[in-house]
Motif scaffolding. Structure first.
Motif: not given
Length: 258
Positions: A222-248
Motif C-alpha cells: 500500500r505504501a509503495t502504491a501511494a508513493a508512485l504518481p501513477n501507481g494503484w493497489g489491488m488486493q487479490l485472493p491468495g495465501s501468505w505472499h502468494r496470489i491464486e495463480t488463475d486470478i493473477l
C-alpha cells in the motif's frame, strides 16, 4: 534456454513463450525462472512471456563483484531481447529490483509488482547486523543457516514455519541459491519505502497483495502504491505472499494487453 549477454559480459539465460505483447517475469529471493512454471500457461495465449534466471542462479552466469546496477542491466538485456520495451511483473525483492530499474530509466512500459520487500512506517526493519551475519554465514559455508537467517529475520517466518519449509522439496534450492541472498539484501537497501525517489517514476504501476499475507507485506504494498504518481493497489485472493495463480494470470493478461 536462450542466452543474452549483459553489459558486464555475464550470460543471462531466458525462455520465450507465447504470442502477444511482451511481458517479462522477474522473481524474488531463492528462486530461478521455474517459479513461474504454473503462471506462464495462464499468460502465453495472450502475451509473449520472458522468464529468466537472475545472475548466480540456474543457467545464468555471475560475476565476482556484485552490484545492483548489474542486475538492472541484466533486466534491460532481457527487455532488449523482447524488442526494446516490455511490461514487467516482479515479486518480492524482485519488485524492489524492478522499481530500481524503472528509476534508472529502463524501458518498462508498465509495471506490476507483488508485495515488495519494503518496511512501511511503523513496521520494524531487519536487525542492523542482518547483512553482516548473512555474509559471515555464507563465508563459512553455512548455506542452510543463511537461508534460515533470511527467512526468520527478513521475511519474519516463525521457527515452526521454517522447520516445515526444511522438510519440503524446495529447501535444496534454498541452499543452492543462498549466496544470492546477499544480492537480494543489497537490492532492498535500508528497507524503507523510498518515497522521494519513487515520486520520479511515471510508469503506470499496479501493486498487488494477497488478502492473506503478512501485515508488513500488505502495508509495504500500500505504501509503495501511494508513493508512485501513477501507481494503484489491488488486493487479490491468495495465501501468505502468494496470489491464486488463475486470478493473477487474468489480472496480468488484462494489465498487459490493454
Amino acid at each position: 534456454m536462450r542466452k543474452v549477454v549483459s553489459r558486464d559480459g555475464t550470460t543471462i539465460a531466458y525462455e520465450r513463450l507465447g504470442d502477444g505483447p511482451p511481458l517479462v517475469l522477474l522473481n524474488g529471493a531463492f528462486r530461478d525462472h521455474t517459479i513461474f512454471d504454473f503462471l506462464v500457461p495462464e499468460l502465453t495465449p495472450h502475451c509473449t512471456t520472458y522468464v529468466y534466471d537472475r545472475r548466480g542462479r540456474g543457467e545464468s552466469g555471475d560475476s565476482p563483484d556484485y552490484a545492483v546496477t548489474k542486475e538492472i542491466e541484466d533486466l534491460e538485456a532481457v527487455i532488449d531481447a523482447a524488442g526494446g520495451e516490455a511490461v514487467v511483473f516482479a515479486g518480492s525483492c524482485g519488485a524492489n529490483l524492478a522499481l530500481e530499474a524503472a528509476m534508472a530509466g529502463v524501458p518498462i512500459t508498465k509495471l506490476a509488482l507483488h508485495e515488495p520487500f519494503y518496511r512501511a512506517e511503523g513496521y520494524p526493519k531487519p536487525p542492523d547486523d542482518f547483512m553482516d551475519t548473512l555474509r559471515a554465514l555464507l563465508a563459512h559455508g553455512k548455506r542452510d543457516e543463511a537461508a534460515e537467517h533470511f527467512l526468520a529475520n527478513l521475511m519474519g517466518l516463525s521457527p515452526e514455519v521454517i522447520a516445515d519449509w526444511r522438510k519440503g522439496p524446495l529447501w535444496a534450492t534454498n541452499e543452492a541459491n543462498a549466496h544470492t541472498l546477499l544480492y537480494d539484501t543489497a537490492i532492498c537497501g535500508d528497507f524503507s519505502v523510498p518515497a522521494n525517489r519513487l515520486a520520479s517514476v511515471r510508469t503506470p504501476t499496479l501493486v498487488l497483495n494477497s488478502d492473506s499475507t503478512s501485515d508488513w507485506l500488505r502495508a509495504a504494498a500500500r505504501a509503495t502504491a501511494a508513493a508512485l504518481p501513477n501507481g494503484w493497489g489491488m488486493q487479490l485472493p491468495g495465501s501468505w505472499h502468494r496470489i491464486e495463480t488463475d486470478i493473477l494470470g487474468r489480472v496480468l493478461v488484462g494489465f498487459t494487453t490493454t
